[in-house]
Structure formats: C-alpha cells, structure tokens
Write a protein that holds these residues in place. Structure first.
Motif, PDB file in Angstrom:
ATOM      1  N   THR A   7     104.814   0.721  39.686  1.00 17.47           N
ATOM      2  CA  THR A   7     103.436   0.215  39.738  1.00 17.47           C
ATOM      3  C   THR A   7     103.021  -0.391  38.406  1.00 17.47           C
ATOM      4  O   THR A   7     102.482  -1.513  38.358  1.00 17.47           O
ATOM      5  CB  THR A   7     102.469   1.354  40.112  1.00 17.47           C
ATOM      6  OG1 THR A   7     102.852   1.898  41.369  1.00 17.47           O
ATOM      7  CG2 THR A   7     101.039   0.855  40.176  1.00 17.47           C
ATOM      8  N   PHE A   8     103.272   0.320  37.309  1.00 17.59           N
ATOM      9  CA  PHE A   8     102.903  -0.219  35.998  1.00 17.59           C
ATOM     10  C   PHE A   8     103.742  -1.442  35.640  1.00 17.59           C
ATOM     11  O   PHE A   8     103.256  -2.356  34.965  1.00 17.59           O
ATOM     12  CB  PHE A   8     103.022   0.856  34.924  1.00 17.59           C
ATOM     13  CG  PHE A   8     101.819   1.746  34.846  1.00 17.59           C
ATOM     14  CD1 PHE A   8     100.623   1.273  34.340  1.00 17.59           C
ATOM     15  CD2 PHE A   8     101.880   3.057  35.288  1.00 17.59           C
ATOM     16  CE1 PHE A   8      99.508   2.083  34.273  1.00 17.59           C
ATOM     17  CE2 PHE A   8     100.776   3.879  35.226  1.00 17.59           C
ATOM     18  CZ  PHE A   8      99.580   3.391  34.724  1.00 17.59           C
ATOM     19  N   ILE A  11     102.129  -4.310  37.455  1.00 19.29           N
ATOM     20  CA  ILE A  11     100.881  -4.662  36.756  1.00 19.29           C
ATOM     21  C   ILE A  11     101.192  -5.457  35.493  1.00 19.29           C
ATOM     22  O   ILE A  11     100.519  -6.451  35.186  1.00 19.29           O
ATOM     23  CB  ILE A  11     100.072  -3.393  36.421  1.00 19.29           C
ATOM     24  CG1 ILE A  11      99.515  -2.777  37.700  1.00 19.29           C
ATOM     25  CG2 ILE A  11      98.946  -3.707  35.438  1.00 19.29           C
ATOM     26  CD1 ILE A  11      98.863  -1.429  37.499  1.00 19.29           C
ATOM     27  N   ILE A  14     102.269  -9.077  36.493  1.00 19.31           N
ATOM     28  CA  ILE A  14     101.121  -9.871  36.945  1.00 19.31           C
ATOM     29  C   ILE A  14     100.215 -10.219  35.770  1.00 19.31           C
ATOM     30  O   ILE A  14      99.753 -11.359  35.645  1.00 19.31           O
ATOM     31  CB  ILE A  14     100.349  -9.120  38.040  1.00 19.31           C
ATOM     32  CG1 ILE A  14     101.191  -9.047  39.315  1.00 19.31           C
ATOM     33  CG2 ILE A  14      99.019  -9.796  38.335  1.00 19.31           C
ATOM     34  CD1 ILE A  14     100.611  -8.158  40.396  1.00 19.31           C
ATOM     35  N   ALA A  15      99.974  -9.264  34.887  1.00 16.13           N
ATOM     36  CA  ALA A  15      99.131  -9.535  33.719  1.00 16.13           C
ATOM     37  C   ALA A  15      99.782 -10.561  32.792  1.00 16.13           C
ATOM     38  O   ALA A  15      99.096 -11.404  32.216  1.00 16.13           O
ATOM     39  CB  ALA A  15      98.853  -8.237  32.961  1.00 16.13           C
ATOM     40  N   ALA A  27     100.810  -2.035  29.756  1.00 14.94           N
ATOM     41  CA  ALA A  27     101.360  -1.604  31.038  1.00 14.94           C
ATOM     42  C   ALA A  27     102.879  -1.520  30.971  1.00 14.94           C
ATOM     43  O   ALA A  27     103.485  -0.598  31.543  1.00 14.94           O
ATOM     44  CB  ALA A  27     100.927  -2.553  32.151  1.00 14.94           C
TER      45      ALA A  27
END
Length: 53
Positions: A7-8, A11, A14-15, A27
C-alpha cells in the motif's frame, strides 16, 4: 504486514508520478522499513517453525 508495504509503495509511486516529492519519499521510506520488518519476521518464523515439527 506485507499488505501495508504494498500500500505504501503504491502511494509512493502515485505521489511520485503526480510530482509530490516529499510525500513520495516518505511513503517509500515507510514501505522500505515495513518490508524489512516483514522479511525479518518471515525468516524468524521459518527458523523457529521448523523446530516444532
């Protein structure tokens, strides 16, 4: 624990694509720490689990 790592990592990717460098770095750092914790726990469970059989 591996689910949190993934999950991180998602993230962070995407960031990074959106240009949020600080959030992506944080992240990715959290994902890396969680991955190493997961890896250590996995190896320990393999070692100590073999002794019980």
């Amino acid at each position: 624990m591996l689910r949190w790592t993934i999950t991180f990592l998602i993230i962070a990717v995407i960031a990074a694509i959106l240009g949020f460098g600080g959030i992506a770095g944080a992240a990715a750092g959290i994902a890396e720490i969680l991955f190493y914790i997961f890896l250590v726990l996995f190896v320990l469970s393999l070692i100590f689990g073999r002794g019980r059989v």
